[in-house]
Structures are given as structure tokens and as C-alpha cells.
Design a protein around this motif. Structure first.
Motif, PDB file in Angstrom:
ATOM      1  N   HIS A 211     -50.943 -28.376-116.389  1.00 22.62           N
ATOM      2  CA  HIS A 211     -49.653 -28.912-116.822  1.00 22.62           C
ATOM      3  C   HIS A 211     -48.951 -29.654-115.693  1.00 22.62           C
ATOM      4  O   HIS A 211     -48.352 -30.713-115.908  1.00 22.62           O
ATOM      5  CB  HIS A 211     -48.765 -27.789-117.363  1.00 22.62           C
ATOM      6  N   ALA A 212     -49.055 -29.116-114.498  1.00 21.47           N
ATOM      7  CA  ALA A 212     -48.393 -29.777-113.363  1.00 21.47           C
ATOM      8  C   ALA A 212     -48.965 -31.178-113.143  1.00 21.47           C
ATOM      9  O   ALA A 212     -48.284 -32.061-112.627  1.00 21.47           O
ATOM     10  CB  ALA A 212     -48.555 -28.930-112.098  1.00 21.47           C
ATOM     11  N   ARG A 213     -50.210 -31.371-113.532  1.00 19.23           N
ATOM     12  CA  ARG A 213     -50.835 -32.702-113.393  1.00 19.23           C
ATOM     13  C   ARG A 213     -50.661 -33.555-114.645  1.00 19.23           C
ATOM     14  O   ARG A 213     -51.264 -34.618-114.758  1.00 19.23           O
ATOM     15  CB  ARG A 213     -52.325 -32.544-113.115  1.00 19.23           C
ATOM     16  N   GLY A 214     -49.942 -33.043-115.631  1.00 22.44           N
ATOM     17  CA  GLY A 214     -49.736 -33.817-116.857  1.00 22.44           C
ATOM     18  C   GLY A 214     -50.886 -33.713-117.843  1.00 22.44           C
ATOM     19  O   GLY A 214     -50.977 -34.509-118.776  1.00 22.44           O
ATOM     20  N   LEU A 215     -51.776 -32.749-117.616  1.00 23.12           N
ATOM     21  CA  LEU A 215     -52.894 -32.560-118.557  1.00 23.12           C
ATOM     22  C   LEU A 215     -52.527 -31.488-119.573  1.00 23.12           C
ATOM     23  O   LEU A 215     -52.003 -30.433-119.207  1.00 23.12           O
ATOM     24  CB  LEU A 215     -54.152 -32.099-117.813  1.00 23.12           C
ATOM     25  N   ARG A 216     -52.816 -31.735-120.838  1.00 20.54           N
ATOM     26  CA  ARG A 216     -52.640 -30.711-121.877  1.00 20.54           C
ATOM     27  C   ARG A 216     -53.894 -29.839-121.919  1.00 20.54           C
ATOM     28  O   ARG A 216     -54.973 -30.271-121.513  1.00 20.54           O
ATOM     29  CB  ARG A 216     -52.479 -31.373-123.240  1.00 20.54           C
ATOM     30  N   LEU A 217     -53.736 -28.640-122.487  1.00 29.97           N
ATOM     31  CA  LEU A 217     -54.886 -27.737-122.559  1.00 29.97           C
ATOM     32  C   LEU A 217     -54.980 -27.130-123.947  1.00 29.97           C
ATOM     33  O   LEU A 217     -54.014 -26.524-124.418  1.00 29.97           O
ATOM     34  CB  LEU A 217     -54.722 -26.626-121.524  1.00 29.97           C
ATOM     35  N   ILE A 218     -56.114 -27.307-124.602  1.00 34.67           N
ATOM     36  CA  ILE A 218     -56.329 -26.627-125.875  1.00 34.67           C
ATOM     37  C   ILE A 218     -57.507 -25.667-125.746  1.00 34.67           C
ATOM     38  O   ILE A 218     -58.410 -25.881-124.928  1.00 34.67           O
ATOM     39  CB  ILE A 218     -56.506 -27.611-127.052  1.00 34.67           C
ATOM     40  N   ILE A 219     -57.454 -24.602-126.522  1.00 37.83           N
ATOM     41  CA  ILE A 219     -58.480 -23.562-126.406  1.00 37.83           C
ATOM     42  C   ILE A 219     -59.147 -23.336-127.766  1.00 37.83           C
ATOM     43  O   ILE A 219     -58.607 -23.703-128.803  1.00 37.83           O
ATOM     44  CB  ILE A 219     -57.908 -22.241-125.840  1.00 37.83           C
ATOM     45  N   ASP A 220     -60.310 -22.720-127.710  1.00 40.20           N
ATOM     46  CA  ASP A 220     -61.128 -22.506-128.896  1.00 40.20           C
ATOM     47  C   ASP A 220     -60.720 -21.201-129.578  1.00 40.20           C
ATOM     48  O   ASP A 220     -60.572 -20.178-128.913  1.00 40.20           O
ATOM     49  CB  ASP A 220     -62.592 -22.374-128.431  1.00 40.20           C
TER      50      ASP A 220
ATOM     51  N   VAL B 234     -52.978 -13.514-132.633  1.00 37.15           N
ATOM     52  CA  VAL B 234     -53.776 -14.070-131.526  1.00 37.15           C
ATOM     53  C   VAL B 234     -53.257 -15.472-131.166  1.00 37.15           C
ATOM     54  O   VAL B 234     -53.090 -15.808-129.986  1.00 37.15           O
ATOM     55  CB  VAL B 234     -55.274 -14.123-131.919  1.00 37.15           C
ATOM     56  N   LEU B 235     -52.962 -16.265-132.182  1.00 37.24           N
ATOM     57  CA  LEU B 235     -52.426 -17.601-131.896  1.00 37.24           C
ATOM     58  C   LEU B 235     -51.111 -17.483-131.123  1.00 37.24           C
ATOM     59  O   LEU B 235     -50.894 -18.206-130.137  1.00 37.24           O
ATOM     60  CB  LEU B 235     -52.191 -18.394-133.183  1.00 37.24           C
ATOM     61  N   ARG B 236     -50.267 -16.556-131.556  1.00 38.20           N
ATOM     62  CA  ARG B 236     -48.981 -16.365-130.856  1.00 38.20           C
ATOM     63  C   ARG B 236     -49.209 -15.979-129.393  1.00 38.20           C
ATOM     64  O   ARG B 236     -48.522 -16.457-128.497  1.00 38.20           O
ATOM     65  CB  ARG B 236     -48.167 -15.248-131.530  1.00 38.20           C
ATOM     66  N   PHE B 237     -50.175 -15.120-129.181  1.00 34.71           N
ATOM     67  CA  PHE B 237     -50.471 -14.654-127.811  1.00 34.71           C
ATOM     68  C   PHE B 237     -50.717 -15.847-126.881  1.00 34.71           C
ATOM     69  O   PHE B 237     -50.176 -15.931-125.779  1.00 34.71           O
ATOM     70  CB  PHE B 237     -51.714 -13.743-127.854  1.00 34.71           C
ATOM     71  N   TRP B 238     -51.520 -16.804-127.354  1.00 38.53           N
ATOM     72  CA  TRP B 238     -51.863 -17.942-126.484  1.00 38.53           C
ATOM     73  C   TRP B 238     -50.775 -19.007-126.494  1.00 38.53           C
ATOM     74  O   TRP B 238     -50.541 -19.664-125.472  1.00 38.53           O
ATOM     75  CB  TRP B 238     -53.229 -18.517-126.889  1.00 38.53           C
TER      76      TRP B 238
ATOM     77  N   VAL C 271     -50.372 -22.610-124.231  1.00 35.77           N
ATOM     78  CA  VAL C 271     -51.423 -23.591-124.576  1.00 35.77           C
ATOM     79  C   VAL C 271     -50.852 -24.657-125.506  1.00 35.77           C
ATOM     80  O   VAL C 271     -49.907 -24.417-126.254  1.00 35.77           O
ATOM     81  CB  VAL C 271     -52.667 -22.941-125.229  1.00 35.77           C
ATOM     82  N   ASP C 272     -51.451 -25.835-125.440  1.00 32.56           N
ATOM     83  CA  ASP C 272     -50.959 -26.969-126.232  1.00 32.56           C
ATOM     84  C   ASP C 272     -51.600 -27.025-127.607  1.00 32.56           C
ATOM     85  O   ASP C 272     -51.171 -27.829-128.441  1.00 32.56           O
ATOM     86  CB  ASP C 272     -51.234 -28.270-125.474  1.00 32.56           C
ATOM     87  N   GLY C 273     -52.628 -26.226-127.834  1.00 35.14           N
ATOM     88  CA  GLY C 273     -53.233 -26.264-129.151  1.00 35.14           C
ATOM     89  C   GLY C 273     -54.547 -25.521-129.195  1.00 35.14           C
ATOM     90  O   GLY C 273     -54.966 -24.882-128.211  1.00 35.14           O
ATOM     91  N   PHE C 274     -55.190 -25.647-130.357  1.00 38.00           N
ATOM     92  CA  PHE C 274     -56.410 -24.896-130.622  1.00 38.00           C
ATOM     93  C   PHE C 274     -57.458 -25.792-131.236  1.00 38.00           C
ATOM     94  O   PHE C 274     -57.160 -26.659-132.050  1.00 38.00           O
ATOM     95  CB  PHE C 274     -56.122 -23.760-131.614  1.00 38.00           C
TER      96      PHE C 274
ATOM     97  N   ARG D 104     -47.359 -28.594-130.334  1.00 37.33           N
ATOM     98  CA  ARG D 104     -48.611 -27.817-130.328  1.00 37.33           C
ATOM     99  C   ARG D 104     -49.456 -28.269-131.517  1.00 37.33           C
ATOM    100  O   ARG D 104     -48.921 -28.605-132.570  1.00 37.33           O
ATOM    101  CB  ARG D 104     -48.311 -26.312-130.460  1.00 37.33           C
ATOM    102  N   MET D 105     -50.771 -28.265-131.348  1.00 35.53           N
ATOM    103  CA  MET D 105     -51.623 -28.848-132.371  1.00 35.53           C
ATOM    104  C   MET D 105     -52.884 -28.022-132.633  1.00 35.53           C
ATOM    105  O   MET D 105     -53.204 -27.110-131.873  1.00 35.53           O
ATOM    106  CB  MET D 105     -52.010 -30.280-131.978  1.00 35.53           C
ATOM    107  N   ALA D 106     -53.570 -28.381-133.717  1.00 35.33           N
ATOM    108  CA  ALA D 106     -54.855 -27.747-134.018  1.00 35.33           C
ATOM    109  C   ALA D 106     -55.832 -28.821-134.477  1.00 35.33           C
ATOM    110  O   ALA D 106     -55.477 -29.708-135.251  1.00 35.33           O
ATOM    111  CB  ALA D 106     -54.688 -26.707-135.120  1.00 35.33           C
TER     112      ALA D 106
END
Ligand code: GLC
Length: 512
Positions: free
Chosen positions: A91-100, A185-189, A194-197, A251-253
């Protein structure tokens, strides 16, 4: 597209297959700290977001897609503090992160499945999965996607369903604790930021009531069958959308929707469902202007938020795929296809190693192969290990900087990869890596000024030409060089022009 569109509308998302990106711990398996140490590489490449494949506690029967605990990190990959640090630094570098997220099944080591096995037939514990009593024969004719029957029998006689490996029992989504657990589980992340799944096997989850036999054709991924694409699954994504929308920050999926129909793909993308689905028709299209044009027209005409995918951790790398019909043309075609992909409206999902021009590794020794597809089909199908070989970063010998000197990567890296390392390609203007860096930088520069639609321009039969606002993209799929259409500037080509002509298997971006 404009800068007011949500970020995922035109993002370049880079898939990290965590086991194979970079190993910081020295065990030959990639990990979260390894990714963190390479974030500058990713920002330098010019991507917008990262998708991480599963890093949760898992016996690794299917490379982590067999999840034993959805709220933690497997020690192989680090711990929750490593995850938080990676997310913060991304995030500090402006990158979003999505997880599986893997909702169709769990690992057989998941506490719920262990409880189910320990409990009696007919119990609540068993009912969280799909257990059936049916005598000595499996309850129906369904086959596992990985080969063999989709049913395994417990010593007490009950059968349980696993559409993938036996170590991946399918959840019973008709049992209320299952949807409730996944919302949690979604709430946890989401709470962690996280920016999405990325939703694994998004067309799965529900099976037709009564579990009827299905002809083999209906057992392949398709729009609707007793196994895939049941109407009830859409209700789950409506609930997930409400949850995602309740969080700040877009946030997205994105769904893994393998289907045979673009209309079906669009059903997952109704305004109250998922934001995006992978457009696998793009990677399935054979090398021809007609097939590419059809996928583009179908997609742009039907899909509200298009995506484009050439490779991922489940398919043969596109450099090798494109060489199947024209040996020797793989790399040229891979670069040309990437330039075409990056010119299209919507977002592009890149797979780690695309930018290096990595080929599929076909000669992994049998005893080192780990994909359950290879193991369950007794080698009849090669499986997916060949696209999962750890990345070559530097040096001239294995492990090519993927891990510390002397560490053996979990899959062997070919000797020819000495010429494909990040180190070797960096700074070489003719390299595949510098080509990707330049193309991504240009896309970033242009994207706010480009419209969401394209116009087809007249071109010879073997050539695909479209304009997107001031940008023209030309792809020569033929065997002869072709003249460029009228233009002002050539912004980039995937191979040098020859006497002002676009060579075969080459793409160009022009302005007009
Ligand atoms: C998805 C994943 C694949 C995995 C399967 C089962 O298709 O992308 O890698 O094996 O789901 O979870």
C-alpha cells in the motif's frame, strides 16, 4: 476510462503464485517475506495490483488450494505479521493487494472435516460437507476434475464428494454455517485491509439437489449443469457484494468463472454481484484475427467490466501455447498478444514470469512433479507444474536468485533460464522484460485519455486493427509483413519493423 473510475476497471493485476515467486526463508519455497523484498521490482514493472494465490495453512495436496484454516498463514509462507507487513508495504508503494478465497471446498485437514469424519453419519458435522450413503457404489457418476471418481468412501461406508482431489472435500453450501463462515472470513481479511478477493472455482459451491448423474459433457465447466453454475450461487455473491460495498476504498471481487458462454460470464457481473471475472475465452482463442476479434466483440458487447488473461498458474504458459501451431513463433506471439491485451479496454491480469517470456517447462522429472492432476491421472496428463517453476531472478545457475545459494527450489529450473533472468534482461532494450516495462509505462501514461470502447479499422485478412481513441493497435497474425495503417507516431512494437512493415507475429501501437 477516467481517473474517477474504480481502480480495478483498468488495473494491471499481477498474479503471484506464492510458492514460486521468491524464497526468503531458504527452504526452496517462495514466501511472503520474499515477495516483500521484491516489491520494488513490481512497482518498477509498472503494475497496479497483486493477486496472491493461497498462503493459508494447508497440507499442500493442491498447492494450497486445500485450505485448512482460512484465517492464518502457513508457516511455509510466514505468519500473519508477514502478511500485514507485506500489505502495508504494498500500500505504501501504491500497489493494491487481492487474495484468493477458496469457497467450494476445504482441506480434509480443516477442523470441520475432521469433526465430520469423527461424527456419525447424519450428524450436523457431516452435513457441512456432502456425505451420502449409497452402498458399495459411489452415489453418482461424477468425475473429479483432477481425474478419477469425485467420491471417496470412509470406513463407515459413507461417501463424500470432492470435485477436485480427495483431500479437498466440497462444502455443503445449503447448510447455513457455511455461508456465514465465509462472510466472516471475508470480514477478517477486509478488516486487515485487503483490496479484494479472487474467488476460486466461483461457479461451484452449489450442486443440483438429488445429485443426479451427468453426461460427461456436462461435467466439464459449462454455463449450467448439475455440478457447475447452479442458480443459487448468485445469491452468495449478492451477499458478498453487500459486504464489500460496506467497506471504504473500492474493495472488489474477481471470479474464476470457467464457462462456455459469455452471457453466463456476464450473469456473475450483474451490478449487485461480482465486479469482475477472468475472461478465459481470451487465452483459449487460437492465433487468428477472426478468433481474437470474436472474443473482443463478445466481451465488449456483453461484459460490463472486461478483463483479459493470457496465462495463469493453471494453464500452459502462452509462449508455449502459441508455439503449438507454429513452432518457433512462441515468444514473438507472446509479446504481440501482450501488446494487444494491454491496448484493450478493461483490466489485464498478468501471470508472474509473463514479463520474462518464460516458457512452460515440459521436462520436469516425474518423481519431482507435485500437481495432483499428474499424480491422479498416473502421468496421463502432465498437469500444471510446468507453469509453476520458480522465477529466475539472477545468476547463471539454479536457484537463479529465487532462493539463497545452494538451496534447491521445490521444482527444478531449466539450465536455459540463465538467459531469462531479471538481472540478465534488465537494461537490455531488446529484452522481453524491458518490452513489458515500456508497454506498461505507456499504458499507464495513456490510460486516462483512452475511451472504454474500440473501433475496428479495415485491415487485410490476417491482420487485426482497432483504434481506441487516439491509440491504434495492429496485430499481424499472418505469415507476411504488412504495411502499417496511416498514423502519426509509432509508440511501441513487439518486434522491430522491417522496411517500415510490421513483421508476422508482431503488434504495434500507433497514434493518429
Ligand atoms: C482453481 C485453482 C486451481 C485449483 C482448483 C481447485 O481452479 O486455480 O489451481 O487446483 O481451483 O481449488
Amino acid at each position: 476510462m477516467t481517473s474517477t473510475s474504480p481502480w480495478w476497471h483498468d488495473a494491471v493485476v499481477y498474479e503471484i503464485y506464492v510458492r514460486s515467486f521468491a524464497d526468503a526463508s531458504g527452504d526452496g519455497v517462495g514466501d511472503l517475506a520474499g515477495i516483500r523484498a521484491r516489491l520494488d521490482y513490481l512497482t518498477g514493472l509498472g503494475i497496479d495490483a497483486i493477486w496472491l494465490t493461497p498462503f493459508y495453512p494447508s497440507p499442500m495436496a493442491d498447492g494450497g488450494y486445500d485450505v485448512a484454516d482460512h484465517r492464518d498463514v502457513d508457516p511455509l509462507f510466514g505468519d500473519l505479521a508477514d502478511f500485514d507487513a507485506l500489505l502495508a508495504e504494498a500500500h505504501a508503494r501504491g500497489l493494491r493487494l487481492i487474495i484468493d478465497i477458496v469457497p467450494n471446498h476445504s482441506s480434509s485437514a480443516h477442523p470441520w472435516f475432521r469433526e465430520a469424519v469423527a461424527a456419525a453419519p447424519g450428524s450436523t458435522e457431516r452435513d457441512r460437507y456432502i456425505f451420502v450413503t449409497s452402498g458399495d457404489e459411489p452415489p453418482n457418476n461424477w468425475q473429479s476434475t483432477f481425474g478419477g471418481p469425485a467420491w471417496t468412501r470412509l470406513p463407515d461406508g459413507q461417501w463424500y464428494l470432492h470435485l477436485f482431489a480427495p483431500e479437498q472435500p466440497d462444502f455443503n453450501w445449503r447448510r447455513p454455517e457455511v455461508p456465514a463462515e465465509f462472510l466472516d472470513v471475508l470480514r477478517f481479511w477486509l478488516d486487515r485491509g485487503v483490496d479484494g478477493f479472487r474467488i476460486d472455482v466461483a461457479t461451484g459451491l452449489f450442486k443440483e439437489e438429488g445429485l443426479p448423474d451427468a453426461p460427461p459433457a456436462d461435467q466439464a465447466f459449462k454455463a449450467e449443469s448439475p455440478i457447475w453454475g447452479r442458480p443459487e450461487v448468485h445469491e452468495v455473491y449478492r451477499e458478498w457484494r453487500v459486504l464489500l460495498d460496506s467497506y471504504p476504498g473500492e474493495r472488489m471481487a474477481v471470479g474464476e468463472v470457467w464457462t462456455d458462454s459469455v452471457e453466463d460470464l456476464a450473469r456473475y457481473l450483474r451490478p449487485d454481484e461480482l465486479h469482475q471475472s477472468f475472461n478465459f475465452a481470451w487465452l483459449e482463442a487460437p492465433w487468428s484475427p477472426a478468433s481474437f476479434r470474436k472474443v473482443i466483440d463478445d466481451t465488449l458487447g456483453t461484459v460490463p467490466a472486461p478483463t483479459w488473461v493470457l496465462s495463469n498458474h493453471d494453464v500452459v504458459r502462452h509462449r508455449t501455447r502459441y508455439a503449438e501451431s507454429q513452432p518457433g513463433a512462441g515468444l514473438a506471439r507472446a509479446k504481440a498478444a501482450m501488446l494487444t491485451t494491454l491496448a484493450l479496454p478493461g483490466s489485464a491480469y498478468l501471470y508472474q514470469g509473463d514479463e520474462l517470456g518464460l516458457p512452460e517447462v515440459k521436462d520436469i522429472p516425474q518423481e519431482l512433479r507435485q500437481d495432483p492432476i499428474f499424480i491422479r491421472t498416473k502421468g496421463e496428463l502432465a498437469g500444471r507444474d510446468g507453469c509453476r517453476v520458480p522465477l529466475p531472478w539472477s545468476g547463471t545457475a539454479e536457484p537463479y536468485g529465487f532462493a539463497g545459494e545452494g538451496v534447491l527450489p521445490w521444482l527444478p529450473q531449466p539450465a536455459e533460464w540463465a538467459t531469462l533472468t531479471v538481472e540478465r534482461q534488465t537494461g537490455d532494450p531488446g529484452s522481453t522484460l524491458e518490452f513489458h516495462r515500456t508497454a506498461l509505462a505507456l499504458r499507464r501514461r495513456l490510460r486516462d485519455s483512452l475511451p472504454a470502447g474500440i473501433d475496428w479499422l479495415d485491415s487485410p485478412d490476417d491482420v487485426l486493427t482497432f483504434a481506441r481513441g487516439s491509440l491504434i493497435c495492429v496485430l499481424n497474425c499472418g505469415t507476411e509483413p504488412t504495411p502499417l495503417p496511416p498514423h502519426q507516431n509509432v509508440l511501441i512494437t513487439s518486434a522491430p519493423l522491417t522496411s517500415a512493415l510490421l513483421p508476422p507475429d508482431t503488434a504495434a501501437w500507433l497514434t493518429h
